[in-house]
Design a protein around this motif. Sequence first.
Motif, mmCIF file in Angstrom:
data_model
loop_
_atom_site.group_PDB
_atom_site.id
_atom_site.type_symbol
_atom_site.label_atom_id
_atom_site.label_comp_id
_atom_site.label_asym_id
_atom_site.label_seq_id
_atom_site.Cartn_x
_atom_site.Cartn_y
_atom_site.Cartn_z
ATOM 1 N N ASP A 63 44.962 23.283 44.118
ATOM 2 C CA ASP A 63 45.834 23.055 42.962
ATOM 3 C C ASP A 63 46.750 24.266 42.717
ATOM 4 O OD1 ASP A 63 44.728 20.590 42.590
ATOM 5 O OD2 ASP A 63 43.420 21.180 40.929
ATOM 6 N N LYS A 64 46.171 25.476 42.824
ATOM 7 C CA LYS A 64 46.974 26.686 42.594
ATOM 8 C C LYS A 64 48.024 26.860 43.685
ATOM 9 C CE LYS A 64 43.516 29.269 39.973
ATOM 10 N NZ LYS A 64 42.713 30.520 39.877
ATOM 11 N N VAL A 65 47.662 26.570 44.920
ATOM 12 C CA VAL A 65 48.628 26.678 46.020
ATOM 13 C C VAL A 65 49.757 25.676 45.818
ATOM 14 C CG1 VAL A 65 48.984 26.338 48.499
ATOM 15 C CG2 VAL A 65 46.981 27.592 47.688
ATOM 16 N N GLY A 66 49.399 24.434 45.506
ATOM 17 C CA GLY A 66 50.413 23.398 45.300
ATOM 18 C C GLY A 66 51.341 23.738 44.153
ATOM 19 N N SER A 67 50.773 24.235 43.050
ATOM 20 C CA SER A 67 51.584 24.604 41.897
ATOM 21 C C SER A 67 52.576 25.708 42.241
ATOM 22 C CB SER A 67 50.671 25.047 40.750
ATOM 23 O OG SER A 67 51.440 25.490 39.646
ATOM 24 N N ILE A 84 46.998 33.588 46.884
ATOM 25 C CA ILE A 84 46.131 32.869 45.942
ATOM 26 C C ILE A 84 44.659 33.167 46.221
ATOM 27 C CG2 ILE A 84 45.368 30.588 45.186
ATOM 28 C CD1 ILE A 84 48.116 31.302 44.151
ATOM 29 N N LEU A 85 44.277 33.111 47.494
ATOM 30 C CA LEU A 85 42.889 33.359 47.853
ATOM 31 C C LEU A 85 42.484 34.783 47.497
ATOM 32 C CD1 LEU A 85 40.284 32.375 49.145
ATOM 33 C CD2 LEU A 85 41.197 33.067 51.374
ATOM 34 N N ARG A 118 39.327 38.442 44.249
ATOM 35 C CA ARG A 118 39.278 39.663 43.436
ATOM 36 C C ARG A 118 38.821 39.351 42.022
ATOM 37 N NH1 ARG A 118 43.767 41.559 42.314
ATOM 38 N NH2 ARG A 118 45.233 40.245 43.472
ATOM 39 N N GLU A 119 39.293 38.229 41.501
ATOM 40 C CA GLU A 119 38.877 37.835 40.152
ATOM 41 C C GLU A 119 37.382 37.566 40.106
ATOM 42 O OE1 GLU A 119 39.763 34.304 36.848
ATOM 43 O OE2 GLU A 119 40.726 34.276 38.831
ATOM 44 N N LEU A 144 34.711 26.511 48.872
ATOM 45 C CA LEU A 144 35.029 27.625 49.764
ATOM 46 C C LEU A 144 34.052 28.748 49.436
ATOM 47 C CD1 LEU A 144 38.936 27.711 49.423
ATOM 48 C CD2 LEU A 144 37.598 26.735 51.304
ATOM 49 N N ALA A 145 33.374 29.286 50.435
ATOM 50 C CA ALA A 145 32.375 30.335 50.203
ATOM 51 C C ALA A 145 32.757 31.605 50.952
ATOM 52 C CB ALA A 145 30.991 29.870 50.640
#
Length: 433
Positions: free
Chosen positions: A26-30, A66-67, A72-73, A104-105
């Motif tokens: 979703d973040k990548v698409g946005s 994004i990743l 980091r967050e 994703l791990a």
Amino acid sequence: MQVSIESTGNLGRRVTFKVPSSDFNDKVGSRLREIARDARIKGFRPGKVPASVIDNRYGDQIRGEILDGMLREGFGKAVEGQDLRIAGNPRIVPNNEAAGEGELAYVADFELVPDFGDIDAAKLNVVRHTAEVTDEDIDRMVENLRMQRQSWSPVQRAAKSGDLVDVEMSSEVDGLRMPPQGVESASTVLGSAQMLPALETALEGLEPGAEKDIEIEFPADWRIESLAGKTAKVHAKLTQIAEAKLPEIDQAFIRSFGVRSGEMDQFRSDIRQNLERELKGALMYRLRREVGEALVKEFAGVELPPRLVQDEAQGMANADAEQARQNGAQVVEATPGPYADAARKRVLVGLLVGEIARQNKLSLDSNRLVETLRLIASTYEEPQQVIDLYRNDPQLMQGLQNRVMEEQVIDWIAGQAQHTEQAMSFQDAIRAE
């Protein structure tokens, strides 16, 4: 986000992050849609670029950003929640086995700052060196600047120390002539030790055109392997002698160093400022070393993060290897082993400086930061450009902030410690040890 933490040693920890794939997508698409609205790509109208074109051009970069932000967050939240103080940067790698459906791990291995307990700087003993710039130091620098602008005039007399001489040479070692034919030409200032001192001494007293046979013993570490540790018969012919001519200290000379007025008082004032800046750096280096040695002595038995020490040793090895390559040496591999002790001391001091700052709530002095930046900028022709460069480059500014903060803490430690002052001359203070 789900987080689990496990111990991998006394100071080692491992964090596993599990991130829903849908959040990432979703973040990548946005972000890609945001780019598509403003992207200007030849052949397409603004806002009409196909999604596939945007993805091909920007997708990998955006996914990486994004990743990185999500990891980091998540890592920051894990550390904050567990009250962990990390040493160095975590190593983060994918962990596909731990990933469930739609996840994703990733696994982050990191190390902790050792528990130093309450650090009492008053127990330390340090020597604080002091020095000042004198008129004699300024006189010496003026003469050095004259030497840098000296010219050479050919003369017809016997050579003496300080003369620039041209010489033609051939050598015989183990019955072999070097070079096999002809001669080698070289120049040197007698007394400068650019050549072997014995050879330079033998050339003194010769006049232009004079020849002399000299027996020379080459050091065992001589740069030419075929001559190292051997005795050679050298045939030398002095072809030219030139003596130095120093420029007058007039307005033209002074203006050549950027002093527009050409006035001696301003020239000496500028030199004093430069020498005082150099002296300040030299005294801080000595103080940093004194404080570092005192800290190492006090906390020598503390266990340190092994990977952090290893990385520091490798970094030191890489830096020396690169320097050697730039100097023309052939370096096969940068081996960290010989740097282990020095790396351990450097890591120990760095961690202790950070811990002392934390325990005593020391924060960056903004005035000192500005002063240091202005001091750095003042060494350039366009100071404001340098200041703007630092302010617009987060990495440069972060490095400067770290440097200023370290100096602040070093000064604070020295002020708290039991210390004695040791006066020294400017020349001794700036001399490398």
